[in-house]
Design a protein around this motif. Sequence first.
Motif, short mmCIF file in Angstrom:
data_model
loop_
_atom_site.label_atom_id
_atom_site.label_comp_id
_atom_site.label_asym_id
_atom_site.label_seq_id
_atom_site.Cartn_x
_atom_site.Cartn_y
_atom_site.Cartn_z
N VAL A 209 0.87 -1.19 0.00
CA VAL A 209 0.00 0.00 0.00
C VAL A 209 0.90 1.24 0.00
CG1 VAL A 209 -1.68 1.31 1.36
CG2 VAL A 209 -1.88 -1.18 1.19
N PRO A 210 0.67 2.19 -0.91
CA PRO A 210 1.51 3.40 -0.96
C PRO A 210 1.49 4.12 0.40
CG PRO A 210 0.07 3.29 -2.88
CD PRO A 210 -0.36 2.19 -1.98
N GLN A 211 2.62 4.73 0.77
CA GLN A 211 2.74 5.40 2.08
C GLN A 211 1.66 6.48 2.25
OE1 GLN A 211 4.68 4.23 4.52
NE2 GLN A 211 3.52 5.67 5.79
N GLY B 25 -8.32 12.30 10.37
CA GLY B 25 -9.43 12.52 9.41
C GLY B 25 -9.51 11.37 8.43
N GLN B 26 -9.57 10.12 8.98
CA GLN B 26 -9.58 8.92 8.11
C GLN B 26 -10.63 9.05 7.00
OE1 GLN B 26 -10.65 5.45 10.20
NE2 GLN B 26 -8.61 4.55 10.21
N ASN B 27 -10.20 8.88 5.73
CA ASN B 27 -11.17 8.93 4.64
C ASN B 27 -11.00 7.66 3.80
OD1 ASN B 27 -12.46 9.27 2.18
ND2 ASN B 27 -12.29 11.52 2.27
N HIS B 28 -11.86 6.67 4.08
CA HIS B 28 -11.70 5.36 3.44
C HIS B 28 -12.00 5.44 1.93
CE1 HIS B 28 -11.91 4.04 7.68
NE2 HIS B 28 -11.07 3.13 7.25
N PHE C 114 -9.23 4.32 -0.75
CA PHE C 114 -9.53 3.27 -1.75
C PHE C 114 -9.32 3.80 -3.17
CE2 PHE C 114 -11.04 -0.45 -3.59
CZ PHE C 114 -12.15 -0.24 -4.39
N LEU C 115 -9.76 5.02 -3.41
CA LEU C 115 -9.61 5.56 -4.78
C LEU C 115 -8.14 5.80 -5.13
CD1 LEU C 115 -12.68 7.96 -5.17
CD2 LEU C 115 -12.43 5.54 -5.79
N HIS C 116 -7.33 6.14 -4.12
CA HIS C 116 -5.88 6.28 -4.39
C HIS C 116 -5.29 4.93 -4.78
CE1 HIS C 116 -5.75 10.40 -3.38
NE2 HIS C 116 -5.59 10.31 -2.06
N GLU D 225 -12.30 -5.45 3.35
CA GLU D 225 -12.41 -5.36 4.82
C GLU D 225 -11.91 -4.03 5.38
OE1 GLU D 225 -14.71 -8.11 5.43
OE2 GLU D 225 -13.83 -7.33 7.29
N GLU D 226 -10.74 -3.61 4.91
CA GLU D 226 -10.07 -2.45 5.53
C GLU D 226 -10.43 -1.11 4.90
OE1 GLU D 226 -8.67 -5.22 7.96
OE2 GLU D 226 -8.41 -3.05 8.25
N LEU D 227 -10.84 -1.15 3.63
CA LEU D 227 -11.06 0.15 2.96
C LEU D 227 -12.51 0.41 2.60
CD1 LEU D 227 -7.94 0.09 0.62
CD2 LEU D 227 -8.28 1.53 2.61
N ILE D 228 -13.20 -0.62 2.06
CA ILE D 228 -14.56 -0.38 1.58
C ILE D 228 -15.58 -0.55 2.72
CG2 ILE D 228 -16.32 -1.05 -0.11
CD1 ILE D 228 -13.95 -2.23 -1.82
N LYS D 229 -15.42 -1.65 3.50
CA LYS D 229 -16.41 -1.97 4.54
C LYS D 229 -16.61 -0.83 5.56
CE LYS D 229 -17.63 -5.70 7.76
NZ LYS D 229 -17.17 -7.01 8.33
N PRO D 230 -15.53 -0.17 6.02
CA PRO D 230 -15.73 0.92 6.99
C PRO D 230 -16.64 2.03 6.46
CG PRO D 230 -13.42 0.31 6.89
CD PRO D 230 -14.10 -0.40 5.75
N TYR D 231 -16.72 2.16 5.14
CA TYR D 231 -17.59 3.20 4.56
C TYR D 231 -18.94 2.61 4.15
CZ TYR D 231 -19.49 6.88 1.68
OH TYR D 231 -20.35 7.84 1.15
N ASN D 232 -18.89 1.41 3.50
CA ASN D 232 -20.15 0.83 3.01
C ASN D 232 -20.04 -0.70 3.03
OD1 ASN D 232 -22.24 -0.25 1.45
ND2 ASN D 232 -22.34 1.55 0.11
N ALA D 233 -20.57 -1.30 4.07
CA ALA D 233 -20.42 -2.76 4.29
C ALA D 233 -21.08 -3.55 3.16
CB ALA D 233 -21.01 -3.15 5.63
N GLN D 234 -22.21 -3.05 2.67
CA GLN D 234 -22.90 -3.79 1.60
C GLN D 234 -22.07 -3.77 0.32
OE1 GLN D 234 -27.01 -2.76 0.82
NE2 GLN D 234 -27.07 -4.11 -0.96
N ALA D 235 -21.51 -2.62 0.02
CA ALA D 235 -20.66 -2.51 -1.20
C ALA D 235 -19.48 -3.48 -1.09
CB ALA D 235 -20.17 -1.09 -1.35
N ALA D 236 -18.91 -3.56 0.12
CA ALA D 236 -17.76 -4.46 0.32
C ALA D 236 -18.16 -5.91 0.05
CB ALA D 236 -17.23 -4.31 1.74
#
Length: 239
Positions: free
Chosen positions: A40-42, A52-55, A59-61, A150-161
């Motif tokens: 994962v890039p630094q 200011g966690q922005n999942h 994810f888009l990065h 689990e780590e990037l999508i689910k914290p924002y949208n569990a169904q999408a994950a």
Amino acid sequence: MFIKLTKSPFSLTKLPFRLIKSFHFARTMAISVWRPEDHVPQEVKDLLSSPGQNHVLAFLHIVQLLKTQRRTGWLDHNISPCESIADHMYRMGITSMLIKDPKVNRDKCVRIAMVHDIAEALVGDITPFDPVGKEEKHHRELATIQYLCEELIKPYNAQAAQEIMEDWLAYENITSLEARYVKDIDKFEMLVQCFEYEKKAGGKRDLDGFWNAINSIKTEEVQSWAQDLLQKREQFYKQ
Ligand SMILES: Nc1nc2c(ncn2[C@H]2C[C@H](O)[C@@H](COP(=O)(O)O)O2)c(=O)[nH]1
Ligand SMILES: [Mn+2]
């Protein structure tokens, strides 16, 4: 990251000397344990560990890496510039919209096309001829899609994950008619791209090795597209 085998699983005293020597070598054998988080890039790690966690942004990065990584199969044949992984998946998505077979859920095909190579953002684009091998490729890609969901999508949208995980697994295991069509379109899109590169090179580039992929296409509809493409290629090389 490496794990050192330090404990010998059985006593060394019962083995002939020549085997003991090789066992010592084996004992220090290291097994590489490939982990997505190590790739994962630094910038993304910083974003995930900041207050200011922005999942979504994190994810888009990572998805951006699909836009910048070129497809290995073409690079291996010195085709530069060549398409990216994202370019390939985009045209597969568009192609999925064209399927005529009434039994097929085209929207589901588009979704599967959009996510089928997403793990390559961190794993890279591994060709069927890469020394990494099928098993290790599957291990890395499965670990990566699990990490992304689990780590990037689910914290924002569990169904999408859950949906993205299911679509990715459907493709990996070819568990639906839609996944079968997308598997076929994966090879067909590659062959269309191959013919485009051959034409661009005026027929001076030898990309014959890609065309065996036509034998992997199982559905009648996509196979009919591929046969028409093959005819146009034969006409091109006759002229
Ligand atoms: N020569 C071939 N190369 C192939 C084949 N199938 C895939 N590839 C290349 C194309 C990509 O660079 C890479 C992985 O492709 P995926 O879309 O499967 O991730 O490998 C083939 O049959 N022949
Ligand atoms: Mn693909």
